[in-house]
Design a protein around this motif. Sequence first.
Motif, short mmCIF file in Angstrom:
data_model
loop_
_atom_site.label_atom_id
_atom_site.label_comp_id
_atom_site.label_asym_id
_atom_site.label_seq_id
_atom_site.Cartn_x
_atom_site.Cartn_y
_atom_site.Cartn_z
N ALA A 1 0.84 -1.20 0.00
CA ALA A 1 0.00 0.00 0.00
C ALA A 1 0.87 1.25 0.00
O ALA A 1 1.90 1.30 0.67
CB ALA A 1 -0.91 0.00 1.22
N ILE A 2 0.43 2.24 -0.77
CA ILE A 2 1.12 3.53 -0.80
C ILE A 2 0.19 4.57 -0.22
O ILE A 2 -0.92 4.79 -0.73
CB ILE A 2 1.52 3.92 -2.23
N LEU A 3 0.60 5.20 0.84
CA LEU A 3 -0.26 6.12 1.59
C LEU A 3 0.40 7.50 1.65
O LEU A 3 1.53 7.63 2.10
CB LEU A 3 -0.49 5.59 3.00
N VAL A 4 -0.31 8.51 1.19
CA VAL A 4 0.18 9.88 1.19
C VAL A 4 -0.44 10.64 2.35
O VAL A 4 -1.65 10.69 2.50
CB VAL A 4 -0.16 10.59 -0.14
N LYS A 5 0.42 11.23 3.18
CA LYS A 5 -0.07 11.99 4.33
C LYS A 5 0.70 13.30 4.43
O LYS A 5 1.82 13.42 3.93
CB LYS A 5 0.12 11.18 5.62
N SER A 6 0.07 14.28 5.06
CA SER A 6 0.79 15.51 5.37
C SER A 6 1.95 15.15 6.30
O SER A 6 1.80 14.35 7.21
CB SER A 6 -0.13 16.52 6.04
N LYS A 7 3.10 15.76 6.04
CA LYS A 7 4.28 15.41 6.81
C LYS A 7 4.13 15.86 8.25
O LYS A 7 3.95 17.03 8.53
CB LYS A 7 5.53 16.03 6.19
N GLN A 8 4.22 14.92 9.17
CA GLN A 8 4.04 15.23 10.59
C GLN A 8 5.17 14.65 11.45
O GLN A 8 5.05 14.63 12.66
CB GLN A 8 2.70 14.67 11.06
N VAL A 9 6.24 14.19 10.81
CA VAL A 9 7.33 13.59 11.56
C VAL A 9 8.63 14.31 11.24
O VAL A 9 8.75 14.99 10.22
CB VAL A 9 7.48 12.08 11.24
N ASP A 10 9.58 14.14 12.12
CA ASP A 10 10.91 14.73 11.92
C ASP A 10 11.71 13.75 11.06
O ASP A 10 12.46 12.93 11.55
CB ASP A 10 11.58 14.95 13.27
N PHE A 11 11.53 13.85 9.74
CA PHE A 11 12.11 12.88 8.80
C PHE A 11 13.61 13.05 8.70
O PHE A 11 14.13 14.15 8.54
CB PHE A 11 11.46 13.06 7.43
N VAL A 12 14.33 11.93 8.77
CA VAL A 12 15.78 11.91 8.62
C VAL A 12 16.12 10.94 7.49
O VAL A 12 15.88 9.74 7.60
CB VAL A 12 16.49 11.48 9.91
N SER A 13 16.64 11.47 6.40
CA SER A 13 16.96 10.64 5.24
C SER A 13 18.25 9.85 5.50
O SER A 13 19.06 10.23 6.35
CB SER A 13 17.14 11.51 4.00
N PRO A 14 18.47 8.76 4.77
CA PRO A 14 19.72 8.00 4.91
C PRO A 14 20.95 8.86 4.64
O PRO A 14 21.98 8.70 5.30
CB PRO A 14 19.57 6.89 3.86
N MET A 15 20.86 9.78 3.67
CA MET A 15 22.00 10.64 3.37
C MET A 15 22.30 11.59 4.51
O MET A 15 23.46 11.82 4.86
CB MET A 15 21.74 11.42 2.08
#
Length: 256
Positions: free
Chosen positions: A58-72
């Motif tokens: 499943a692909i779920l689109v949500k408003s960003k609500q987390v402190d996202f940290v990318s692998p880079m």
Amino acid sequence: MKPIKTLFLLASLLIVMPAYAQKATLTDACSNKHMTLAYNEFTDAPFPEVSKLPHDLAILVKSKQVDFVSPMEKYHREQARVLDTSVFDLIYPKWRQFSTAEKRKFMEQQRLSNGVRADSLHKLSLAAKQLVYVVNNTGKEIKIGVQDFSFICILEAVDLDNKWKPVQYWRYSKCGNSYITKHILPGKALAFIADDVSIGNYQTKLRYKLLGPDKFYYSNEFNGRIDYCRFTEDEYEKGGYKLETFQTREFSFGER
């Protein structure tokens, strides 16, 4: 021409012409058509709290609500803390010629540079408006081919003819090492940040389309705004792929 046919033709023109005029106006007003891209790298994410998901990938689109940290960002943050010098001989030709003092100075510069890069990436993450989850909501492992740690995924939108059309184009890498197979375990989720879709001269429905091992996967539909000319492929996008038909190109996804 018979009066009835004439009236029918005039009525048809009155219906069709405004749509053409609106389309031309929206396209002419566009400021940026260049939408060939690779999405941001994905990372592990908590299973999203939603009431209902399909029993599938499943692909779920949500408003960003987390402190996202990318692998880079994570990599550069680690390098700012503890610098790995094992490959310096290969990437910095003068490394072996440096004195001990010069090496210390160079290492400190590299640590600081990595810290600045990590901060810059985190600012980009904070500015993103959407978080896209890719969730294995089945009881089996799912394997997905990815490119440079990004899902092969584009954005689609509904045009004035009420048809789903691509508004982004995928550009495949020519390096065979770019492609690996990502194993997504049952009940696990990954996520990546996506572009802002709240700005543009055309309001419509949107969705994400992701290349799977044997079919396309689609996200939930959501409302947003884009510039209408993004439906038109220009010279910049030549060589990009709309993912209109299923294909995995002529490469193989390595196991990693």
